[in-house]
Design an enzyme around this catalytic site. Sequence first.
Site, PDB file in Angstrom:
ATOM      1  N   ASN A 215      47.700  36.652  44.738  1.00 58.34           N
ATOM      2  CA  ASN A 215      49.148  36.264  45.295  1.00 58.34           C
ATOM      3  C   ASN A 215      49.535  37.783  45.783  1.00 58.34           C
ATOM      4  O   ASN A 215      48.753  38.617  45.685  1.00 58.34           O
ATOM      5  CB  ASN A 215      50.018  35.680  44.082  1.00 58.34           C
ATOM      6  CG  ASN A 215      50.359  36.635  43.049  1.00 58.34           C
ATOM      7  OD1 ASN A 215      50.553  37.772  43.317  1.00 58.34           O
ATOM      8  ND2 ASN A 215      49.988  36.021  41.789  1.00 58.34           N
ATOM      9  N   ASP A 285      48.795  30.885  37.600  1.00 61.55           N
ATOM     10  CA  ASP A 285      49.203  29.773  36.549  1.00 61.55           C
ATOM     11  C   ASP A 285      47.470  29.084  36.267  1.00 61.55           C
ATOM     12  O   ASP A 285      47.323  28.483  35.281  1.00 61.55           O
ATOM     13  CB  ASP A 285      49.906  28.902  37.130  1.00 61.55           C
ATOM     14  CG  ASP A 285      51.413  29.241  37.158  1.00 61.55           C
ATOM     15  OD1 ASP A 285      51.659  30.189  36.349  1.00 61.55           O
ATOM     16  OD2 ASP A 285      52.270  29.025  38.078  1.00 61.55           O
ATOM     17  N   LYS A 295      26.989  33.993  45.243  1.00 63.30           N
ATOM     18  CA  LYS A 295      28.036  33.802  46.231  1.00 63.30           C
ATOM     19  C   LYS A 295      27.777  32.459  46.536  1.00 63.30           C
ATOM     20  O   LYS A 295      26.536  31.901  46.834  1.00 63.30           O
ATOM     21  CB  LYS A 295      27.604  34.833  47.388  1.00 63.30           C
ATOM     22  CG  LYS A 295      28.654  34.898  48.613  1.00 63.30           C
ATOM     23  CD  LYS A 295      28.537  35.768  49.681  1.00 63.30           C
ATOM     24  CE  LYS A 295      29.430  35.425  50.894  1.00 63.30           C
ATOM     25  NZ  LYS A 295      28.819  35.702  52.080  1.00 63.30           N
ATOM     26  N   PHE A 330      60.592  36.630  34.465  1.00 58.51           N
ATOM     27  CA  PHE A 330      60.908  36.474  35.824  1.00 58.51           C
ATOM     28  C   PHE A 330      60.677  35.261  36.366  1.00 58.51           C
ATOM     29  O   PHE A 330      59.874  34.720  35.917  1.00 58.51           O
ATOM     30  CB  PHE A 330      60.215  37.543  36.644  1.00 58.51           C
ATOM     31  CG  PHE A 330      60.639  38.918  36.574  1.00 58.51           C
ATOM     32  CD1 PHE A 330      60.528  39.574  35.377  1.00 58.51           C
ATOM     33  CD2 PHE A 330      61.334  39.519  37.783  1.00 58.51           C
ATOM     34  CE1 PHE A 330      60.876  40.913  35.414  1.00 58.51           C
ATOM     35  CE2 PHE A 330      61.659  40.800  37.736  1.00 58.51           C
ATOM     36  CZ  PHE A 330      61.744  41.597  36.575  1.00 58.51           C
ATOM     37  N   LYS A 344      63.514  27.506  32.545  1.00 58.04           N
ATOM     38  CA  LYS A 344      62.572  28.352  32.346  1.00 58.04           C
ATOM     39  C   LYS A 344      62.789  29.319  31.211  1.00 58.04           C
ATOM     40  O   LYS A 344      62.027  29.392  30.169  1.00 58.04           O
ATOM     41  CB  LYS A 344      62.117  28.991  33.562  1.00 58.04           C
ATOM     42  CG  LYS A 344      60.744  29.614  33.650  1.00 58.04           C
ATOM     43  CD  LYS A 344      60.243  30.054  35.035  1.00 58.04           C
ATOM     44  CE  LYS A 344      59.985  29.144  35.691  1.00 58.04           C
ATOM     45  NZ  LYS A 344      59.686  29.274  37.227  1.00 58.04           N
ATOM     46  N   LYS A 348      60.383  28.841  27.805  1.00 56.67           N
ATOM     47  CA  LYS A 348      59.599  30.348  27.231  1.00 56.67           C
ATOM     48  C   LYS A 348      60.374  31.088  26.317  1.00 56.67           C
ATOM     49  O   LYS A 348      59.870  32.177  26.026  1.00 56.67           O
ATOM     50  CB  LYS A 348      59.332  31.039  28.537  1.00 56.67           C
ATOM     51  CG  LYS A 348      58.533  30.170  29.614  1.00 56.67           C
ATOM     52  CD  LYS A 348      57.943  31.059  30.712  1.00 56.67           C
ATOM     53  CE  LYS A 348      57.211  30.077  31.855  1.00 56.67           C
ATOM     54  NZ  LYS A 348      56.186  30.967  32.503  1.00 56.67           N
TER      55      LYS A 348
HETATM   56  N1  CTP Z   1      54.214  34.173  33.434  1.00 58.19           N
HETATM   57  C1  CTP Z   1      53.427  34.756  32.365  1.00 58.19           C
HETATM   58  N2  CTP Z   1      52.028  34.336  32.211  1.00 58.19           N
HETATM   59  C2  CTP Z   1      51.581  33.170  32.989  1.00 58.19           C
HETATM   60  C3  CTP Z   1      52.432  32.560  34.042  1.00 58.19           C
HETATM   61  C4  CTP Z   1      53.932  33.284  34.212  1.00 58.19           C
HETATM   62  O1  CTP Z   1      53.606  35.673  31.720  1.00 58.19           O
HETATM   63  N3  CTP Z   1      50.514  32.511  32.972  1.00 58.19           N
HETATM   64  C5  CTP Z   1      55.498  34.763  33.333  1.00 58.19           C
HETATM   65  C6  CTP Z   1      55.892  35.659  34.582  1.00 58.19           C
HETATM   66  O2  CTP Z   1      55.447  37.169  34.417  1.00 58.19           O
HETATM   67  C7  CTP Z   1      57.375  35.690  34.712  1.00 58.19           C
HETATM   68  C8  CTP Z   1      57.635  34.362  34.254  1.00 58.19           C
HETATM   69  O3  CTP Z   1      56.454  33.694  33.367  1.00 58.19           O
HETATM   70  O4  CTP Z   1      57.947  36.399  34.131  1.00 58.19           O
HETATM   71  C9  CTP Z   1      57.319  33.223  35.497  1.00 58.19           C
HETATM   72  O5  CTP Z   1      57.136  31.891  35.125  1.00 58.19           O
HETATM   73  P1  CTP Z   1      56.382  30.898  35.903  1.00 58.19           P
HETATM   74  O6  CTP Z   1      56.661  29.553  35.090  1.00 58.19           O
HETATM   75  O7  CTP Z   1      55.256  31.396  36.291  1.00 58.19           O
HETATM   76  O8  CTP Z   1      57.504  30.674  37.080  1.00 58.19           O
HETATM   77  P2  CTP Z   1      57.314  31.131  38.642  1.00 58.19           P
HETATM   78  O9  CTP Z   1      56.300  31.935  38.612  1.00 58.19           O
HETATM   79  O10 CTP Z   1      58.621  31.140  39.020  1.00 58.19           O
HETATM   80  O11 CTP Z   1      56.772  29.476  38.952  1.00 58.19           O
HETATM   81  P3  CTP Z   1      56.749  28.107  38.485  1.00 58.19           P
HETATM   82  O12 CTP Z   1      58.176  27.523  38.680  1.00 58.19           O
HETATM   83  O13 CTP Z   1      55.863  27.569  39.525  1.00 58.19           O
HETATM   84  O14 CTP Z   1      56.328  27.921  37.202  1.00 58.19           O
END
Ligand code: CTP
Length: 704
Positions: A215, A285, A295, A330, A344, A348
């Site tokens: 990304n 994710d 390859k 974040f 979120k 979490k």
């Molecule tokens: N994060 C993490 N490990 C992952 C995915 C996310 O530690 N495998 C953490 C990121 O560092 C960030 C937060 O989780 O602090 C973001 O959560 P996430 O669920 O990925 O939210 P978004 O990136 O905002 O996306 P989405 O809403 O699609 O879940």
Amino acid sequence: MSLQGKHIVLGVSGGIAAYKTPALVRLFVQAGAEVRVVCTAHALEFVTPLTLETVSGNSLYTDMFHRVGERSTRHVHYADWADVLLVAPATANILAKMAHGIADDALSTLYLAFHKPVVVSPAMNVHMYEHPATVENLRLLAQRGVHVLDAAYGPLACGYEAKGRMPEPEELFRATEAILTRTAEPEAAPLRGKKVLVTAGPTQEPIDPVRYITNRSSGRMGFCIADALQRQGAEVFLVSGPSALQPEMAVAHWEKVRTAQEMYDVLLRWWPDMDAGVFSAAVADYRVRDVSDVKMKKTGGQTALELVPNPDLLAYAGAHKSERQCVVGFALETDHALANAEEKRRRKNADIIVLNTLEDAGAGFETTTNKVTFLYKDGTAEAGELESKVSVAERLVQRLGRCMGVLTLWCLLLFGGAALQAQELNCTFQVVSTKIQSGDKKVFETMQDALAAFVNGQKWTNLQVGPGEKIPCSMTMEVQERDFTTGVTKAYLTVQARRPVYNASYQTTLLNVVDKDVVFTYNAFDPIEFSDNNISSNLTAVVAYYSYLIIGLYLDSFAPNAGEVCLGKADNVVSMCQGMSEPGWKSGERNNRNRYWMIENYMNGNYGAIHNVLYQYHRKGLDLMYGNPTDGRAGVLQALTALKALNDTRNGLPCKLLFMEAKSDELVSMFSGATQDERQQAVALLNGLDPSNAQKYQKIMSAR
Ligand code: CTP
């Protein structure tokens, strides 16, 4: 002795100005610092080892592989020992090595191992100084947080009259002193002793040996956070995905990884030991289920990759966090931002969520600015403006400090306002009337309620104080006599205040006085009012005086001079009460608990010295005690020595009495487990300060 106890490593490289370095060493030593000198081989063409060893009193370090009863890892040992590294003169050659991480001699290797402030004083021919290579190297170093001093203008050894001279030793001394003083202040390092994990950057999830999913995260936000944490003294454990950037400051523990799984493995290893975690990485994710070893060839038609979920690091930390661990995550949201981010945060189990939206210009990926909202677990939110990522990081670290319970009132005082607003004191106010045998004692209940509401409800300062940051204290009024007709009451007022100690659930007593001169008139439902320039009742004046005293002492115990405004207000109350007939205020009533004398000793010429005792005792002593008892006791002994010196010049100092009353039991238990030498020093000081308690202090010697 402005640099008393400081450890300085002076790095000398091979420029003509090296001949001035003995004078510089002497200035440091005279100011109380200990100096160790590291020289490049060429430096010794300009200055002799004997001179440097004589003025510094320490052996010279030039040859990494020459060992005379010394460690072979002297560079690391020096780096741990020192408070600052000053490279003067710094030649173009050593600057280039420092900028590019070349470590091929004692000085350049020491620099790489160094993790505290570094100062360089470039000195060379003007053309070398202005050469783009040198300019770029200096820029790189400055960007990384090295303090680059300007070369001085004047005659150069090469015959030119131009810029390129090393400034005079006095000037180098002053610059180093300023940097040391700045970085040594506790307000610059409130997170000292805290371990904080930071995840940063993107991850790369391989598809085959040459392709991957990733990304647009640059890692900048996470690196700014690592820097901000280090500036506040935290020990940073950084794990980052592939990024072209890096933090400005060297990070002691830094694992560079590629995939989410690798980042997760590092987390599993580090997390149990952390005090907090900031999860700013844009972790993928999903990853490809079957990564091809070779390859992949195009097939012509459509194709699909099967993705499986990656471990969620933030969710893991949130689910496995202990009471003391704080977690920051974040969230990047594009719709229903607040609601989604809050969901979120809960899911979490984060203490703080930093919400970004991509809606604002200048916010998000590949920018140096951001616009964020902090969401806290108590349901409150704090929206920010568009600001640099450095500034977002600073604010976030401050909020994290609050979450960790280490940034309290004094930090708010220094760093500016916080979102929450409340009063300063958390005071239990009690009126005890058991001595009163007759009369309608209900009046004491209304008095108690009114005074409790007054002390806790009054806004004594301009500080904005969160609910968890109020100063714990108590005021107990023991009524001695009351005339039920006139309402004139005589009472004793016991005032106690406490202060938290870092890394401990224990609270130290800051103030413990019994004022036996409290006389006032109060009838049920009399208004309890007070303002700094209008004192209408002796009762409120006494209570206001002690409230200011508590806040002043509390703030002073955290940061230099922080209590001055409050102590000044207490002094103002005393001045305004000089005309009142009630006892306890007058300079003429010379007793140690007289309010005039209590405050007088803070506000007159002795103020600085007493302030120093409070600050030294708490910040340099007690706050270290639970992480490093030896340093803690050394700090306390220094505070007692300073108090003793003050007491010797002003015998019977009320401040000493107040201090000893609050601290004597604590001192006994603190030194009872100390070494024989520490015990002896402590007992000698304590007996000198507080002879009436000699028997108590003797327990220190007899304790096992
Ligand atoms: N994060 C993490 N490990 C992952 C995915 C996310 O530690 N495998 C953490 C990121 O560092 C960030 C937060 O989780 O602090 C973001 O959560 P996430 O669920 O990925 O939210 P978004 O990136 O905002 O996306 P989405 O809403 O699609 O879940």
